[in-house]
Motif scaffolding. Sequence first.
Motif, short mmCIF file in Angstrom:
data_model
loop_
_atom_site.label_atom_id
_atom_site.label_comp_id
_atom_site.label_asym_id
_atom_site.label_seq_id
_atom_site.Cartn_x
_atom_site.Cartn_y
_atom_site.Cartn_z
N GLY A 1 43.66 71.15 84.16
CA GLY A 1 42.47 70.28 85.28
C GLY A 1 41.55 68.91 85.08
N LEU A 2 42.20 68.26 83.88
CA LEU A 2 41.06 67.37 83.88
C LEU A 2 41.84 66.31 85.09
N PRO A 3 40.67 65.60 86.13
CA PRO A 3 41.13 64.19 86.49
C PRO A 3 42.10 63.23 85.71
N TYR A 4 43.19 63.13 86.00
CA TYR A 4 43.95 62.07 85.81
C TYR A 4 43.36 61.18 84.95
N ALA A 5 42.21 59.99 85.31
CA ALA A 5 41.80 59.48 84.48
C ALA A 5 41.36 60.15 83.08
N GLU A 6 40.68 61.64 83.26
CA GLU A 6 40.59 61.69 81.97
C GLU A 6 40.94 61.95 81.34
N LEU A 7 42.45 62.39 81.39
CA LEU A 7 43.78 63.34 81.13
C LEU A 7 44.01 61.30 79.98
N ALA A 8 43.64 60.90 80.76
CA ALA A 8 44.57 59.04 80.32
C ALA A 8 43.33 59.17 79.45
N TYR A 9 42.01 59.26 78.74
CA TYR A 9 41.54 59.36 77.72
C TYR A 9 41.87 60.18 76.13
N LYS A 10 41.91 60.78 77.02
CA LYS A 10 42.40 62.00 76.01
C LYS A 10 43.34 61.36 74.92
N VAL A 11 44.93 61.26 75.94
CA VAL A 11 45.83 60.84 74.95
C VAL A 11 45.67 59.68 74.47
N MET A 12 44.85 58.23 75.00
CA MET A 12 45.19 56.67 74.21
C MET A 12 44.21 56.46 73.94
N TYR A 13 42.42 57.24 73.65
CA TYR A 13 41.75 56.89 72.65
C TYR A 13 42.21 56.75 71.54
N PRO A 14 42.88 57.23 70.44
CA PRO A 14 43.21 57.08 69.18
C PRO A 14 44.45 55.58 69.39
N PHE A 15 44.83 55.45 70.14
CA PHE A 15 45.35 54.11 70.14
C PHE A 15 45.05 52.65 69.89
N VAL A 16 43.33 53.13 70.98
CA VAL A 16 42.73 51.52 71.32
C VAL A 16 41.00 52.19 70.00
N GLU A 17 40.94 53.54 69.51
CA GLU A 17 39.88 53.60 68.96
C GLU A 17 38.76 52.39 68.48
N ASP A 18 39.90 51.87 67.78
CA ASP A 18 39.08 50.66 66.33
C ASP A 18 38.75 49.23 67.52
N ALA A 19 39.12 49.50 68.72
CA ALA A 19 38.70 48.55 69.50
C ALA A 19 38.20 48.27 70.46
N ILE A 20 37.79 49.56 71.06
CA ILE A 20 36.75 49.56 72.75
C ILE A 20 36.54 50.68 72.25
N PRO A 21 34.55 50.41 72.32
CA PRO A 21 34.07 51.38 72.74
C PRO A 21 34.56 53.44 73.62
N ALA A 22 34.25 53.85 73.58
CA ALA A 22 34.66 55.16 74.10
C ALA A 22 34.56 54.86 75.57
N ILE B 1 58.28 44.95 76.33
CA ILE B 1 57.62 44.96 74.40
C ILE B 1 56.15 44.79 74.68
N ASN B 2 55.37 44.84 75.44
CA ASN B 2 54.01 45.07 75.20
C ASN B 2 53.46 46.10 74.86
N TRP B 3 53.21 46.79 73.78
CA TRP B 3 52.87 47.95 73.67
C TRP B 3 51.81 49.18 74.67
N ALA B 4 51.02 47.84 74.88
CA ALA B 4 49.78 48.89 75.90
C ALA B 4 50.80 49.30 77.21
N ARG B 5 51.99 48.39 77.68
CA ARG B 5 53.14 49.33 78.44
C ARG B 5 52.78 51.04 78.09
N ILE B 6 53.67 50.73 77.16
CA ILE B 6 54.46 52.29 76.78
C ILE B 6 53.16 53.06 76.48
N MET B 7 51.54 52.92 75.54
CA MET B 7 51.07 53.87 75.93
C MET B 7 50.50 54.60 77.06
#
Length: 466
Positions: free
Chosen positions: A48-69, A223-229
């Motif tokens: 039931g999460l909106p898509y953007a919030e689901l994207a946050y749940k799935v992707m944030y572990p990949f970027v948490e060292d670089a971008i504040p939540a 080839i850019n990891w962010a695309r796959i993520m």
Amino acid sequence: MRYISTRGEAPALGFEDVLLTGLATDGGLYVPESLPHFSVEEIRSWRGLPYAELAYKVMYPFVEDAIPADDFRKMLGETYSVFSHQAVAPLVQLDTNEWVMELFRGPTLAFKDFALQLLGRLLDYVLEKRKQHVVIMGATSGDTGSAAIEGCRRCEHVDIFILHPHQRVSEVQRRQMTTVQGDNIHNIAVKGNFDDCQRMVKESFGNQSFLGGKTQLAAVNSINWARIMAQIVYYFQASLALGGPDRSMAFSVPTGNFGDIFAGYLAKKMGLPISQLVIATNCNDILHRFMSGNKYEQHQLEHTLSPSMDIMVSSNFERLLFDLHGRDGAAVKDLLERAAKGPVSIEDYRWKHARKLFDSDAVDDKATCDTIRDIYEQNEYLLDPHTAIGVRAARNCRRDSAVPMITLGTAHPAKFPDAIAESGLVVKPQLPAHMADLFEREERYTVLDNSVSEVQGFIAKHWKNA
């Protein structure tokens, strides 16, 4: 989180550097040192999460060292607010337990928007923070180019150079790239095929001396990891919409460069119950030939009605080979060096492991057109040729009819009117309102010979601070 190269010789990097680097210095591709893993209970809590919030749940572990939540949440909200459907990636039912996930509701009508709308915002964020300028150099077989230009054209610290094979993309695909105006946007039509364009990009990333040390290249290709993520997310979205994670799902993925289906493989490794992944290709079937017979061998590239998959060298396949070889970079490097000279196979036990993970099928133009026609006659639902290949492969390879089969709908049918006409249908797919005047817009692109030195010379001359 740290990222390592599939060839084992480049230094491990953090997310920011991986975002800007693209290809590793040893020629490999960056992958996470380890993947986050989610429990069934945690995944279930995301229903039931909106898509953007689901994207946050799935992707944030990949970027948490670089971008504040909070910054990342805002970025994702902006990214997916420009899609034309509230569900962002809606599901359409074709038959009992058979679905198409529409990934073409973004600005350029292709699945690439999911990653490239985000990539543009990520680049803006990191480059502004660093006060740095980059030159984006990318190759496209049709859809990546327009999605990259749309996603990055407003970036203040970027010049964009997109290579496409001259006269080998659909007219809509070409016009989507070449009608976007901007001093920082450059479209190059190369007198060759997509593999030639991709080779030039890789060579240029390997030796950037043509830029004179004044800037660096950044990648928009997968080839850019962010695309796959970013592409991992919609596997979770589809599963949650159809009863996952309490039931398993099957996915059929039209793919040429192996990026989109590799994202599905990662979703499975991250804890999403996926029982089957089908690699759906056209007659440029190097992936199918490997999966069905353990032979990785380049053939002559053929021009088809599904041009976005007219690819013979599948870059992201290297990321899978890295896992199949126990993350042994030296073994991957040796294999790919041999593959450049002729056919190669991998050890039988490694290949059998790949076969447990993936099924595959190759679908020719006639079967593609038959599928477009059949689905329209059955459901009055129009498929683009790539999605039609996915549906056909799903039906040919399906292991269990009780498991929902989801084909990734990768592009809007209006991008491929020739394929629709070839299928015998009289219906003409219409471009959405924001593209209704596409054929009236002025085009701007440069045709160059199939020469890496000529392409590099053009880039060196035309980026804004040259």
